[in-house]
Design a protein around this motif. Structure first.
Motif, PDB file in Angstrom:
ATOM      1  N   LEU A 192      32.403  -5.589 -46.210  1.00 28.90           N
ATOM      2  CA  LEU A 192      32.226  -3.953 -45.816  1.00 28.90           C
ATOM      3  C   LEU A 192      31.293  -3.407 -46.666  1.00 28.90           C
ATOM      4  O   LEU A 192      29.798  -2.503 -46.501  1.00 28.90           O
ATOM      5  N   ALA A 193      31.553  -3.375 -48.061  1.00 27.77           N
ATOM      6  CA  ALA A 193      30.692  -2.992 -49.320  1.00 27.77           C
ATOM      7  C   ALA A 193      30.145  -4.099 -49.407  1.00 27.77           C
ATOM      8  O   ALA A 193      28.497  -4.023 -50.765  1.00 27.77           O
ATOM      9  N   THR A 194      29.069  -4.939 -49.002  1.00 25.49           N
ATOM     10  CA  THR A 194      28.031  -5.856 -48.984  1.00 25.49           C
ATOM     11  C   THR A 194      27.426  -6.174 -47.813  1.00 25.49           C
ATOM     12  O   THR A 194      26.877  -5.199 -47.227  1.00 25.49           O
ATOM     13  N   ASN A 195      26.587  -7.171 -48.664  1.00 24.23           N
ATOM     14  CA  ASN A 195      25.205  -7.369 -46.961  1.00 24.23           C
ATOM     15  C   ASN A 195      25.919  -7.633 -46.294  1.00 24.23           C
ATOM     16  O   ASN A 195      25.124  -7.644 -45.499  1.00 24.23           O
ATOM     17  N   PHE A 196      27.240  -8.119 -46.553  1.00 24.21           N
ATOM     18  CA  PHE A 196      27.727  -9.348 -44.863  1.00 24.21           C
ATOM     19  C   PHE A 196      28.325  -8.071 -44.202  1.00 24.21           C
ATOM     20  O   PHE A 196      28.373  -7.645 -42.950  1.00 24.21           O
ATOM     21  N   GLY A 197      28.318  -6.112 -44.650  1.00 26.47           N
ATOM     22  CA  GLY A 197      28.314  -5.393 -43.549  1.00 26.47           C
ATOM     23  C   GLY A 197      27.507  -4.505 -43.589  1.00 26.47           C
ATOM     24  O   GLY A 197      28.195  -3.439 -43.768  1.00 26.47           O
ATOM     25  N   ALA A 198      26.976  -4.863 -44.422  1.00 23.20           N
ATOM     26  CA  ALA A 198      25.213  -3.990 -43.793  1.00 23.20           C
ATOM     27  C   ALA A 198      24.763  -4.322 -41.886  1.00 23.20           C
ATOM     28  O   ALA A 198      24.852  -5.475 -41.532  1.00 23.20           O
ATOM     29  N   ILE A 199      24.694  -3.620 -41.086  1.00 22.36           N
ATOM     30  CA  ILE A 199      24.375  -3.242 -39.950  1.00 22.36           C
ATOM     31  C   ILE A 199      22.784  -3.167 -39.491  1.00 22.36           C
ATOM     32  O   ILE A 199      22.231  -2.567 -40.235  1.00 22.36           O
ATOM     33  N   HIS A 200      22.375  -4.496 -38.757  1.00 26.31           N
ATOM     34  CA  HIS A 200      21.305  -4.618 -38.412  1.00 26.31           C
ATOM     35  C   HIS A 200      20.782  -4.109 -36.974  1.00 26.31           C
ATOM     36  O   HIS A 200      22.128  -4.462 -35.903  1.00 26.31           O
ATOM     37  N   LYS A 201      19.484  -4.186 -36.794  1.00 25.08           N
ATOM     38  CA  LYS A 201      19.986  -3.572 -35.188  1.00 25.08           C
ATOM     39  C   LYS A 201      19.645  -5.173 -34.229  1.00 25.08           C
ATOM     40  O   LYS A 201      19.100  -5.950 -34.490  1.00 25.08           O
ATOM     41  N   PRO A 202      20.966  -5.057 -33.488  1.00 27.62           N
ATOM     42  CA  PRO A 202      20.919  -6.847 -32.770  1.00 27.62           C
ATOM     43  C   PRO A 202      19.607  -6.866 -31.843  1.00 27.62           C
ATOM     44  O   PRO A 202      19.688  -8.552 -31.761  1.00 27.62           O
ATOM     45  N   SER A 203      19.384  -6.176 -31.435  1.00 26.85           N
ATOM     46  CA  SER A 203      18.218  -6.499 -30.571  1.00 26.85           C
ATOM     47  C   SER A 203      17.446  -7.079 -31.015  1.00 26.85           C
ATOM     48  O   SER A 203      16.113  -8.006 -30.785  1.00 26.85           O
ATOM     49  N   VAL A 204      16.912  -7.009 -32.710  1.00 23.99           N
ATOM     50  CA  VAL A 204      15.708  -6.817 -32.485  1.00 23.99           C
ATOM     51  C   VAL A 204      16.432  -7.973 -33.743  1.00 23.99           C
ATOM     52  O   VAL A 204      15.186  -9.507 -33.523  1.00 23.99           O
TER      53      VAL A 204
END
Length: 558
Positions: A192-204
């Motif tokens: 959650l605190a790493t880039n594995f917990g970064a949120i990208h826009k799924p459709s893009v």
């Protein structure tokens, strides 16, 4: 405290005190106001515990800043195992949890971390957050992203971190719940605190496919800096997000350009001339040039950087623990630290950690790990030779790889080669391009004939348990198939343990066993963090890892 609730106040979004102790069951480093600009190099011994966490806050905005990150990132999408990917992505893509300048885990897109049971983590998601294109960031997006990075084909280096995750689901309009097969005290820090917990826009992400996160495809996130362009091999440009949602991290830099200067001398010249304003984790070969700079200051900070030798080919001579132990006993760690680290490296006797790692259970780690392993501070050639005699000297030279063009590792490798030779182990040095070395993580064929990798280890958080879980036991990406069932069992118990003291005891036992009995990996040196910052700028964090939070958002006019 095993099951806890932590909330984040809205408005100014100030965070509840004692967050880590409540959520993770881990005490944090004592807060430091940063009442100075940091500590430069000195010939005197450095007390790591006395180093400040951050500079004085910036006084205001600046039009533009040029930074350096080297080598160039390989992707801004789901990250590879590289600081160079993490650092730019973390200021463009919001994490669910952030690591702040005082090494505290703080709610970010997740406004609360609520352990309703030891195996159920509930996260309300911040409302009103939008991507750069103006569309809302939703709980559905969070679920998609967290499930996306559980796919081994997408994020192979994340698999150890999510081994205890049973499901991630949406359980309310703005609520996400993670169910575990057993309590996991590392999930917040490793995911959650790493880039594995970064949120990208799924459709893009889905629309761009393999191009997402590259110079050709770009990215779409919600962070304080908005992606603008990427000139491969030259630079990346981003601009301040005028609609950023978090009042605590409103960007002060209006235009941020990231360069990819890899030649150390060229970087030093660019920093001294003002062409580049700042850089973290500097090549140590240029620190002497930067210490006397008239246009900026070389800073020293706490770090979770440590250099280790990792046995790679598990079918080679080092599959024999006697030879691994012999090599560890033969190495002169004091000589390694002195020869190339320019005063920023210190002999290390514990695998997978540095003194700054211990943000809880410090006395336990000191007594059960550091003090018990202090015999490694002096080489023991007699015992090393005896182990080689018992095992039989390798019939061929061992191949040791390290980053080509890195003078620190070149000198360190030479000392290791000389130390090993005195114990009857021949080593052949083989510098490799950084891209080739990253291939060792994902391509088994690339490991053939590679016996040792001299590597700078990096923890995603100031907790040795995090590094062990992610890299060195079980499904850890740096095991290369090596099995250590004793350490794995201890670490599995530690992951499931919410109590600080009990978890420290278990982790300390594992660290000692990995170093003393298994010699995998072989510890060498721990490093201080370094930062050069132009005199016109201030506010920077001095700790490492800085990249698990929006580090560039706090930098502005001095």
């Amino acid at each position: 405290m095993g099951i806890s609730t932590v909330r984040k106040r809205m408005g100014g979004r100030r965070l509840a005190a004692g967050l880590v102790a409540l959520v993770l069951g881990a005490a944090v480093l004592a807060a430091c106001d940063g009442g100075g600009s940091g500590s430069g190099s000195s010939s005197k011994p450095v007390d790591v515990s006395e180093l400040p966490n951050k500079m004085e806050p910036a006084s205001g905005p600046v039009d533009s800043v040029t930074w350096n990150i080297s080598p160039q990132p390989t992707s801004l999408g789901v990250p590879g195992f590289s600081e160079n990917n993490y650092a730019p992505q973390s200021i463009m893509c919001d994490h669910l949890v952030a690591l702040d300048g005082d090494w505290n885990f703080v709610p970010h897109l997740a406004t609360e971390l609520r352990w309703e049971t030891p195996t159920r983590l509930v996260m309300p998601i911040q409302e009103g957050v939008t991507y750069w294109d103006g569309t809302p960031l939703t709980a559905d997006d969070v679920v998609w992203n967290l499930n996306h990075v559980m796919d081994p084909a997408v994020a192979p280096t994340n698999q150890a971190n999510v081994a205890n995750v049973e499901s991630v689901t949406k359980t309310g309009d703005n609520e996400v719940t993670v169910e575990f097969t057993q309590h996991d005290s590392t999930y917040v820090a490793t995911v959650l605190a790493t880039n594995f917990g970064a949120i990208h826009k799924p459709s893009v992400v889905q629309e761009k496919g393999d191009a997402y996160g590259t110079a050709a495809g770009g990215i779409m996130c919600s962070g304080p800096f908005e992606y603008e362009s990427w000139q491969t091999g030259e630079s990346m440009t981003m601009t301040a997000n005028p609609d950023y949602w978090n009042d605590d991290y409103q960007p002060l830099i209006q235009k941020l350009t990231i360069r990819f200067v890899s030649d150390p001398n060229a970087l030093a010249s660019a920093l001294l001339s003002g062409e580049i304003d700042g850089a973290y984790n500097l090549p140590l070969s240029i620190t002497s040039r930067l210490e006397g700079a008239s246009n900026g200051t070389l800073q020293r900070g706490k770090s979770v950087l440590f250099d280790v030798l990792i046995p790679v080919d598990q079918s080679g001579p080092l599959a024999d623990v006697r030879l691994r132990k012999a090599l560890s006993l033969a190495i002169d760690r004091e000589a390694v630290a002195k020869v190339g680290y320019a005063g920023y490296g210190h002999p290390n006797v514990q695998a997978v950690s540095s003194p700054s790692s211990f943000t809880y259970g410090g006395d336990v780690f000191k007594q059960q790990v550091t003090d018990k392993l202090d015999y490694l501070l002096e080489p023991d050639l007699e015992q090393a030779k005896g182990l080689v005699d018992d095992a039989g000297a390798p019939s061929r030279p061992l191949t040791l790889v390290y980053t080509a063009g890195d003078p620190v590792h070149e000198k360190a490798a030479s000392v290791i080669q000389q130390s090993a030779a005195q114990a009857g182990i021949d080593i052949e040095l083989a510098p490799k391009d950084p891209t080739e070395l990253l291939g060792l993580l994902t391509t088994p064929d690339a490991r053939a004939g590679v016996d040792l990798w001299l590597r700078m280890g990096v923890q995603n958080a100031p907790d040795p348990l995090v590094a062990i879980v992610s890299g060195y036991v079980g499904k850890g990406v740096l095991t290369f198939g090596h099995e250590n069932s004793a350490a794995f069992d201890l670490i599995s118990q530690a992951r499931a343990e919410p109590d600080d003291d009990a978890r420290a005891e278990l982790t300390a036992q594992a660290l000692f066993q990995m170093t003393d009995e298994d010699a995998f990996p072989i510890p060498l040196v721990y490093r201080d963090n370094t930062l050069f910052l132009n005199e016109r700028l201030g506010g920077a964090w001095l700790n490492n890892p800085y990249w698990e939070g929006p580090w560039a958002a706090v930098i502005g006019a001095k």
